[in-house]
Design an enzyme around this catalytic site. Structure first.
Site, PDB file in Angstrom:
ATOM      1  N   ARG A  70       9.518 -24.981  -7.697  1.00 37.88           N
ATOM      2  CA  ARG A  70      10.426 -24.973  -6.539  1.00 37.88           C
ATOM      3  C   ARG A  70      10.649 -23.542  -6.046  1.00 37.88           C
ATOM      4  O   ARG A  70      10.696 -23.296  -4.837  1.00 37.88           O
ATOM      5  CB  ARG A  70      11.772 -25.580  -6.922  1.00 37.88           C
ATOM      6  N   LEU A 106       7.408 -42.793  -0.063  1.00 35.36           N
ATOM      7  CA  LEU A 106       7.220 -41.616   0.770  1.00 35.36           C
ATOM      8  C   LEU A 106       5.988 -40.826   0.332  1.00 35.36           C
ATOM      9  O   LEU A 106       5.270 -40.266   1.165  1.00 35.36           O
ATOM     10  CB  LEU A 106       8.471 -40.724   0.713  1.00 35.36           C
ATOM     11  N   ALA A 107       5.708 -40.810  -0.974  1.00 39.31           N
ATOM     12  CA  ALA A 107       4.514 -40.107  -1.463  1.00 39.31           C
ATOM     13  C   ALA A 107       3.255 -40.733  -0.877  1.00 39.31           C
ATOM     14  O   ALA A 107       2.338 -40.026  -0.444  1.00 39.31           O
ATOM     15  CB  ALA A 107       4.460 -40.148  -2.985  1.00 39.31           C
ATOM     16  N   GLU A 154       0.823  -1.205   0.000  1.00 41.30           N
ATOM     17  CA  GLU A 154       0.000   0.000   0.000  1.00 41.30           C
ATOM     18  C   GLU A 154       0.862   1.263   0.000  1.00 41.30           C
ATOM     19  O   GLU A 154       0.560   2.239  -0.701  1.00 41.30           O
ATOM     20  CB  GLU A 154      -0.933  -0.004   1.213  1.00 41.30           C
ATOM     21  N   GLU A 194       9.071 -33.946  -3.877  1.00 40.53           N
ATOM     22  CA  GLU A 194       9.558 -34.579  -5.105  1.00 40.53           C
ATOM     23  C   GLU A 194      10.104 -35.962  -4.796  1.00 40.53           C
ATOM     24  O   GLU A 194      11.160 -36.355  -5.279  1.00 40.53           O
ATOM     25  CB  GLU A 194      10.636 -33.715  -5.763  1.00 40.53           C
ATOM     26  N   ALA A 216       6.757 -37.050 -12.216  1.00 41.61           N
ATOM     27  CA  ALA A 216       6.697 -37.217 -13.662  1.00 41.61           C
ATOM     28  C   ALA A 216       6.626 -38.714 -13.936  1.00 41.61           C
ATOM     29  O   ALA A 216       7.377 -39.501 -13.347  1.00 41.61           O
ATOM     30  CB  ALA A 216       7.936 -36.612 -14.319  1.00 41.61           C
TER      31      ALA A 216
END
Length: 606
Positions: free
Chosen positions: A229, A338-339, A88, A333, A199
């Site tokens: 990223r 782990l995903a 502002e 990633e 991917a």
């Protein structure tokens, strides 16, 4: 709550509403300008993504009417990073004297607390007369404070979704939600906003059976990953990724911001030589189980790598730890194991999947998400508000696993309630709960059997048995489908509001394609019209509603998280809000009638 995709808002710098040139003061053209400038403010705010954590991304546009009668931007600014000039103030400095009588457009209500009042002061002192705000501040201790401060100084304040409610504003509101989606998730979930990226080939593989994975996606897709990223505070991988790929995890082509790199490894079975151990450019943190390989921990420390031990290493505790450290957005990633753990923990909010037009096959070739314990397709997790974008030869599919949170408090604060209904006193507040129709205030429920005469699907007035009948039926109004028409007829003939609700909800659940496309944006208006008809039709109900003046109304439904308060207060209580809005409207009408009566009596006496 509508779900929105988190995509950058792209609008031209020159903002002109062609339809408005002939009548710049008309309501329609004014709304068009407001919508365009709020979008521009959101676009400006997005420039600082990744730099401001854990604070919001702020953008400000100042627009004023020129000598030719057209409205134009005279100043703009955005918060570059924490500790820099407020958006502002930058916009005011750019506009100079042209601020006098101008309108300021803010994507989000600014910070306003004892130690930080610069944003509000800058606009007030510059002579701004109107402020348009995209969304209120998501943090409860700041929510509404700047709005009240502006109004106390005599400025006209319009908040999207509150003071400005129309189709024109939907895209602008969406832009404001998306540019600060990480903060909204962080405030609601108390963990950083987490995005999973992977991917894969057309047959769903992230590597060959041998583990080789360079490269599945194209170079242009990898450049897009660098940009992702650069918008994040941290990038997370697992030990397998470090061993197999030896990544750098930098944002080489994504701008100046470099996110911290984080490795999750219980065993610390990691290589001595890895790109991530080079911390000259950007820091690395290794999260591990308490007591794991002390010698390797000392080795990492000698390299300048931070090691953090957890009693039980899992994605949830790491996210809670990063939340405490001020992280706003985390980019995952990692590999499939782990995903899957992160998704199962409920901490992944959005997914970016790059699909390459390649087939590699392989029974043992890894997939992007490991075991989730699902055995039927009905258990599959469905993404919300999915976007498809071709990136070079690849397809980028993005969507939310969890909708963008609505942080409107269930039971409004007394200050906010006063804005809905000025009769509510901050010193003598009282909460009136209602739910079942036999409760003392049960007639407030939309399930109460008070017939209302309102238009049906043909536009003809029809005696609906209850507000709920009318509401459920209007999910299917205007649809030229035999199943929808049958359901609508069954709802009209339902013997009870409960039966009408069951019919409407079941059809909506089983055949969402039959629900009118604009339902999410009109359902509040549909309910309000029905409530107003009900309380206008029955004077004793109106008297009961007026008798609650000064109290906060809350539907105590433990199951309905939109219209009710929810069991633990996690609902939105929209029914209570609409009743308070209606009460305020009735009170204003009563006061107006009383004034007219006094005026008539005065004239008679004269």
């Amino acid at each position: 709550m509508m779900a929105f995709s988190f995509a950058p808002v792209k609008i031209p710098y020159s903002l002109t509403c062609r339809a408005a040139l002939t009548s710049p003061s008309s309501s329609t053209s004014s709304l068009a300008f407001d919508a365009a400038y709020i979008k521009r403010a959101a676009e400006l705010a997005d420039k600082s993504a990744g730099f401001t954590a854990p604070h919001p991304n702020f953008g400000c546009i100042i627009a004023n009417t020129q000598g030719n009668g057209e409205k134009a931007v005279v100043g703009e600014g955005y918060l570059y990073a924490q500790g820099t000039l407020p958006a502002e103030l930058m916009a005011v400095e750019a506009a100079g004297e042209r601020c006098r009588g101008a309108t300021a457009y803010l994507n989000m209500e600014p910070n306003h607390c004892l130690g930080d009042q610069a944003a509000v002061s800058a606009l007030v002192q510059a002579g701004i007369t109107r402020v348009v705000i995209g969304i209120r501040h998501p943090l409860q201790h700041l929510r509404g404070k700047a709005v009240r401060a502006f109004r106390n100084e005599g400025l006209l304040v319009d908040v999207l979704g509150e003071d400005l409610q129309c189709k024109t504003m939907e895209e602008s509101l969406k832009s404001c939600l998306l540019v600060n989606a990480p903060l909204l998730y962080r405030a609601a979930c108390r963990v950083p906003f987490s995005v999973l990226k992977y991917a894969m080939t057309l047959d769903g593989k992230i590597a060959a059976s041998s583990g080789h994975a360079s490269w599945i996606s194209s170079k242009i897709s990898r450049t897009r990953v660098f940009e992702f990223r650069g918008r994040s505070d941290a990038v997370i991988v697992g030990g397998n990724t470090v061993r197999r790929d030896n990544p750098r995890l930098t944002a080489r082509h994504g701008g100046g911001h470099l996110p911290q790199r984080i490795v999750m490894s219980k065993s610390l079975d990691l290589p001595d030589v890895a790109n991530l151990w080079d911390v000259t450019e950007v820091s690395t943190m290794v999260a591990t189980q308490r007591g794991a390989k002390r010698s390797f921990q000392r080795f990492l420390a000698s390299k300048g790598v931070e090691v953090v031990e957890f009693e039980n290493l899992n994605p949830k505790v790491v996210m809670e730890y990063l939340y405490d450290r001020g992280c706003l957005s985390v980019f995952w990633e990692c590999g499939g194991t782990l995903a899957a753990s992160a998704i199962s923990s409920g901490i992944i909010h959005k997914v970016h999947a790059f699909v390459a037009p390649k087939i590699i096959g392989g029974r043992n070739a890894p997939s992007p998400v490991g075991e989730l314990g699902m055995v039927e397709m009905s258990q599959a997790l469905e993404l919300i508000d999915v976007n498809y974008e071709q990136v070079g030869p690849d397809m980028l599919i993005s969507g939310f696993l969890q909708p963008v949170p609505d942080l409107t408090p269930v039971i409004p604060s007394i200050d906010e309630t006063s804005a809905i209904d000025p009769t509510v006193s901050p010193y003598e507040s009282n909460i009136i709960f209602f739910y079942k129709t036999w409760d003392p205030y049960g007639a407030f429920s939309n399930f109460s059997l008070h017939p209302i005469r309102m238009p049906d699907e043909n536009g003809e007035y029809y005696s609906w048995p209850s507000v709920e009948h009318y509401y459920q039926a209007h999910k299917f109004v205007g649809l030229d489908d035999p199943v929808a028409k049958t359901c609508l007829k069954e709802i009209k003939n339902a013997k009870s509001p409960e039966e009408a609700a069951r019919l409407g909800r079941r059809t909506q659940r089983q055949r969402p394609d039959l629900v009118r496309a604009d339902w999410d944006s009109v359902k509040i208006d549909v309910m309000y019209r029905a409530l107003k008809c009900k309380f206008s039709t029955y004077p004793y109900l109106a008297s009961m509603l007026l008798s609650t003046a000064g109290s906060v109304l809350v539907e105590a439904s433990p199951h309905d998280l939109f219209w009710g308060g929810g069991r633990d207060g996690e609902g939105l209580n929209y029914l209570g809000r609409l009743l308070m809005q209606l009460r305020s409207e009735f009170l204003a009408g009563s006061a107006s009638n009383a004034d007219e009566k006094k005026e008539e009596e005065s004239q008679v006496q004269k």
